[in-house]
Design a protein around this motif. Structure first.
Motif, short mmCIF file in Angstrom:
data_model
loop_
_atom_site.label_atom_id
_atom_site.label_comp_id
_atom_site.label_asym_id
_atom_site.label_seq_id
_atom_site.Cartn_x
_atom_site.Cartn_y
_atom_site.Cartn_z
N ASP A 1 0.81 -1.22 0.00
CA ASP A 1 0.00 0.00 0.00
C ASP A 1 0.84 1.27 0.00
O ASP A 1 0.44 2.28 -0.59
CB ASP A 1 -0.96 0.01 1.19
N ILE A 2 2.00 1.24 0.64
CA ILE A 2 2.86 2.44 0.67
C ILE A 2 3.36 2.76 -0.73
O ILE A 2 3.27 3.89 -1.19
CB ILE A 2 4.03 2.24 1.66
N ASP A 3 3.87 1.75 -1.42
CA ASP A 3 4.36 1.97 -2.79
C ASP A 3 3.21 2.31 -3.73
O ASP A 3 3.37 3.11 -4.65
CB ASP A 3 5.12 0.75 -3.30
N LYS A 4 2.05 1.72 -3.48
CA LYS A 4 0.88 2.03 -4.31
C LYS A 4 0.53 3.52 -4.20
O LYS A 4 0.29 4.18 -5.20
CB LYS A 4 -0.30 1.16 -3.86
N ARG A 5 0.54 4.02 -2.97
CA ARG A 5 0.26 5.46 -2.78
C ARG A 5 1.33 6.33 -3.43
O ARG A 5 1.03 7.37 -4.00
CB ARG A 5 0.12 5.78 -1.29
N ARG A 6 2.59 5.88 -3.35
CA ARG A 6 3.67 6.63 -4.00
C ARG A 6 3.45 6.71 -5.51
O ARG A 6 3.62 7.76 -6.13
CB ARG A 6 5.02 5.96 -3.72
N ILE A 7 3.06 5.60 -6.09
CA ILE A 7 2.81 5.55 -7.54
C ILE A 7 1.65 6.47 -7.91
O ILE A 7 1.73 7.25 -8.86
CB ILE A 7 2.54 4.10 -8.00
N LEU A 8 0.56 6.38 -7.16
CA LEU A 8 -0.62 7.20 -7.46
C LEU A 8 -0.34 8.69 -7.31
O LEU A 8 -0.78 9.50 -8.13
CB LEU A 8 -1.80 6.78 -6.59
N LEU B 1 14.19 -2.27 -9.00
CA LEU B 1 13.36 -1.75 -7.91
C LEU B 1 14.06 -1.69 -6.56
O LEU B 1 13.50 -1.19 -5.62
CB LEU B 1 12.11 -2.61 -7.74
N ASN B 2 15.26 -2.24 -6.45
CA ASN B 2 15.90 -2.31 -5.14
C ASN B 2 16.24 -0.91 -4.63
O ASN B 2 17.05 -0.20 -5.19
CB ASN B 2 17.18 -3.14 -5.22
N ALA B 3 15.57 -0.53 -3.60
CA ALA B 3 15.83 0.75 -2.94
C ALA B 3 15.43 0.60 -1.48
O ALA B 3 14.26 0.57 -1.16
CB ALA B 3 15.06 1.87 -3.61
N PRO C 1 13.67 4.84 1.92
CA PRO C 1 12.35 5.31 1.45
C PRO C 1 12.44 6.52 0.51
O PRO C 1 11.67 6.62 -0.44
CB PRO C 1 11.60 5.66 2.73
N ASP C 2 13.37 7.44 0.77
CA ASP C 2 13.49 8.62 -0.10
C ASP C 2 13.97 8.22 -1.48
O ASP C 2 13.48 8.72 -2.50
CB ASP C 2 14.45 9.65 0.51
N ALA D 1 11.91 8.48 -5.04
CA ALA D 1 12.51 9.13 -6.21
C ALA D 1 12.53 8.18 -7.39
O ALA D 1 12.28 8.58 -8.54
CB ALA D 1 13.93 9.59 -5.88
N ARG D 2 12.79 6.91 -7.15
CA ARG D 2 12.82 5.92 -8.22
C ARG D 2 11.42 5.74 -8.83
O ARG D 2 11.26 5.64 -10.04
CB ARG D 2 13.33 4.58 -7.68
N ILE D 3 10.40 5.71 -7.99
CA ILE D 3 9.02 5.58 -8.48
C ILE D 3 8.64 6.81 -9.30
O ILE D 3 8.04 6.69 -10.37
CB ILE D 3 8.05 5.34 -7.30
N LYS D 4 9.02 7.99 -8.83
CA LYS D 4 8.74 9.21 -9.60
C LYS D 4 9.44 9.17 -10.96
O LYS D 4 8.88 9.60 -11.96
CB LYS D 4 9.19 10.45 -8.82
N GLU D 5 10.66 8.63 -10.98
CA GLU D 5 11.40 8.50 -12.24
C GLU D 5 10.66 7.56 -13.19
O GLU D 5 10.51 7.87 -14.38
CB GLU D 5 12.81 7.97 -11.97
#
Length: 183
Positions: free
Chosen positions: A55-62, A155-157, A160-161, A165-169
């Motif tokens: 859910d955390i990564d899902k929110r980051r993506i959205l 995806l290895n990160a 959290p920051d 940043a990787r998801i935003k990229e």
């Protein structure tokens, strides 16, 4: 010619470093869709709920998708023209590096005595998680897919920051291709 050879190793190193961190993207779209008609968007909850990601990564993506679409002039709405859904996949990528030196030779092999000895082998195996993110844009009235972008990369990160940043990229590079350019 000597100058070219002098800079070749540096050039190859830069290409290698760039390829390690890059996101590979692709997009496909319905050529019949008129993308000028789409001004508003909303997230398609049933599709997003099926995405196999925490859910955390899902929110980051959205959040990243929302920021990119709003930067392009789209508005989030309760009565949207377009629905946004996501889908994720991950694969374990195994890379084997064989750093063999020489083909071997006859000679003294230490405890093994005289005989044929193979060259120096230094095999390295690395495993990384490579992820794929799909962004689907759906015509809200027809319920038909009009655009799909995909991004593939490492995806290895653990930080959290860095992960955010990787998801935003990922999202940014994918949505560069939306809306498709008219030819």
């Amino acid at each position: 010619m000597k100058k070219l050879l002098k800079f070749t190793p540096m050039f190859l190193l830069l290409i290698g470093l760039a390829s390690c961190s890059s996101v590979r993207v692709a997009a496909d779209y319905d050529r019949e869709a008129n993308f000028d008609n789409y001004k508003t968007f909303a997230f398609f909850k049933p599709g997003i709920d099926k995405a196999e990601i925490n859910d955390i990564d899902k929110r980051r993506i959205l959040r990243a998708i929302e920021a990119e679409l709003m930067a392009k002039g789209y508005t989030k709405s309760e009565n949207p023209d377009m629905l946004v859904s996501i889908f994720t996949k991950s694969n374990q990528r195994v890379d084997v590096y064989n750093n063999a030196w020489g083909n071997g030779a006859w000679g003294w092999g230490g405890y093994g005595g005289w005989g044929w000895r193979s060259g120096w082998n230094n095999n390295q195996v690395t495993t990384t998680t490579e992820g794929m993110l799909f962004i689907d844009l759906i015509d809200a009235n027809k319920k038909e897919l009009i655009w799909q972008g995909s991004g593939t990369g490492n995806l290895n990160a653990n930080n959290p920051d860095k992960k955010e940043a990787r998801i935003k990229e990922f999202v940014s590079q994918m949505l560069v291709q939306f809306p498709p350019e008219e030819k």
